[in-house]
Write a protein that holds these residues in place. Structure first.
Motif, PDB file in Angstrom:
ATOM      1  N   SER A 130     -44.535 -22.248  83.608  1.00  0.00           N
ATOM      2  CA  SER A 130     -43.523 -21.466  82.874  1.00  0.00           C
ATOM      3  C   SER A 130     -43.032 -22.175  81.617  1.00  0.00           C
ATOM      4  N   GLY A 131     -43.271 -23.482  81.555  1.00  0.00           N
ATOM      5  CA  GLY A 131     -42.790 -24.232  80.406  1.00  0.00           C
ATOM      6  C   GLY A 131     -41.300 -24.524  80.455  1.00  0.00           C
ATOM      7  N   GLU A 132     -40.640 -24.156  81.565  1.00  0.00           N
ATOM      8  CA  GLU A 132     -39.189 -24.351  81.623  1.00  0.00           C
ATOM      9  C   GLU A 132     -38.779 -25.570  82.437  1.00  0.00           C
ATOM     10  N   GLY A 133     -39.608 -25.997  83.370  1.00  0.00           N
ATOM     11  CA  GLY A 133     -39.241 -27.153  84.196  1.00  0.00           C
ATOM     12  C   GLY A 133     -40.373 -28.159  84.173  1.00  0.00           C
ATOM     13  N   GLY A 134     -40.531 -28.856  85.286  1.00  0.00           N
ATOM     14  CA  GLY A 134     -41.590 -29.850  85.380  1.00  0.00           C
ATOM     15  C   GLY A 134     -42.960 -29.215  85.597  1.00  0.00           C
ATOM     16  N   SER A 135     -43.976 -30.052  85.550  1.00  0.00           N
ATOM     17  CA  SER A 135     -45.348 -29.590  85.803  1.00  0.00           C
ATOM     18  C   SER A 135     -45.626 -29.651  87.303  1.00  0.00           C
ATOM     19  N   VAL A 136     -46.586 -28.861  87.742  1.00  0.00           N
ATOM     20  CA  VAL A 136     -46.980 -28.867  89.153  1.00  0.00           C
ATOM     21  C   VAL A 136     -48.492 -29.014  89.245  1.00  0.00           C
ATOM     22  N   THR A 137     -48.938 -30.029  89.955  1.00  0.00           N
ATOM     23  CA  THR A 137     -50.369 -30.226  90.191  1.00  0.00           C
ATOM     24  C   THR A 137     -50.605 -30.097  91.688  1.00  0.00           C
ATOM     25  N   TRP A 138     -51.504 -29.206  92.060  1.00  0.00           N
ATOM     26  CA  TRP A 138     -51.672 -28.852  93.470  1.00  0.00           C
ATOM     27  C   TRP A 138     -53.065 -29.246  93.925  1.00  0.00           C
TER      28      TRP A 138
END
Lengths: 201, 201
Positions: free
Chosen positions: B81-89
């Motif tokens: 979303s560009g609003e919070g942190g990044s997520v790597t799954w």
């Protein structure tokens, strides 16, 4: 590979329902106990509901300046993403969004919150309700447990309800389908450490 | 209004640290026990980390076709979303994303996952690590508990780690700052009901 949990019931009930019907019964869940994770797990559940495209209603029954702002922001971004379900977030602490006048007291605010939940359940407004910290107004006698049980038992349609908070009443546990107790085994505050950003809120 | 929890420590430790320093210590959390909500609460915690703008790494250590797809989709949408942190799954069940060859067995896959976690901790790749169902490879003897404890104890920087799964080893609980046990009080499957969409996955 490692076996996947199969979710196989231990008993097949003699209730005349098909598996499909049993799969779509409304769930009442209670997260209680003194440990952490009661609300957090409820908001985690909301991620699944969002992914199903369900409208979600969150009602926060305890005034809280910063403790759940992470979950609130995240769920609002998800609700606005256009990819899953909608998210409507109601907070008692800032005055319920639908109330036009000032409420006199916390008790009045809690009662008004519960009245709105009843209206929404009757109207089938949401598919998942997170009634966060809702055990406390019941514990304090502001909201009648027997009425909550009655309303939950008779709600129409397929609306799931998750209630969080310590000291859930027995009658509420009785009507719940899923009860998890969070037990505190160890907490950093016991060792004199303070709550911190990103962990506690 | 209703009092806000103050998060006041019961003991002020004699560790020579300021409150601010104690507030920014890395947390090791374990969600264990037979009840529901262990992973769900970990993903709820990830919402807070996301809201802080932290990079989040999720490592799923048990193959699972559908059980956490809601959390995965939601966290990926948040990360993008560009609003919070990044997520790597990262998922073991589909082969770890960084592994170029086929892994022979679940044991090999679990070991390889842990090797990557070690590399990421050394490189300070993420600020929050969700090591989902990571107690099982330890329980099965595939990953050495003493080594996990050692790595967690000596990790650099301010990286938080949440480990979920039943039967967490004593040594792991010892090194953890925060341990919550989820106890099953009541579950719909006990009454012969089946897991359902939006609730179980």
């Amino acid at each position: 590979m490692i076996p996947v949990p199969q979710g196989k019931p231990e008993v097949v009930p003699d209730d005349g329902l098909t598996t499909r019907q049993r799969r779509t019964q409304p769930i009442t869940a209670v997260h209680t106990g003194p440990g952490k994770g009661k609300s957090t797990a409820a908001f985690g559940l909301a991620l699944r509901a969002w992914n199903q495209g369900w409208p979600i209603g969150v009602f926060q029954f305890v005034k809280s300046a910063k403790w759940k702002v992470g979950e609130e922001n995240a769920l609002k971004v998800l609700g606005a993403s256009g990819e899953g379900g909608s998210v409507t977030w109601h907070k008692m602490g800032e005055g319920w969004s639908w109330v036009q006048r000032d409420l006199e007291s916390s008790e009045e605010a809690a009662k008004e919150g519960w009245e709105q939940v009843k209206r929404d359940l009757a109207a089938e407004t949401y598919r998942l309700y997170v009634l966060d910290e809702f055990t406390y107004p019941m514990k304090w006698g502001w909201v009648d447990v027997a009425e909550v049980v009655e309303v939950l038992r008779n709600r129409p349609g397929n609306q799931h309800v998750v209630i969080t908070g310590r000291d859930a009443a027995e009658a509420l546990l009785d009507v719940a389908d899923l009860v998890t107790e969070m037990t505190k085994v160890k907490h950093p505050m016991d060792a004199g450490r303070k709550g911190q950003r990103g962990i506690e809120w």
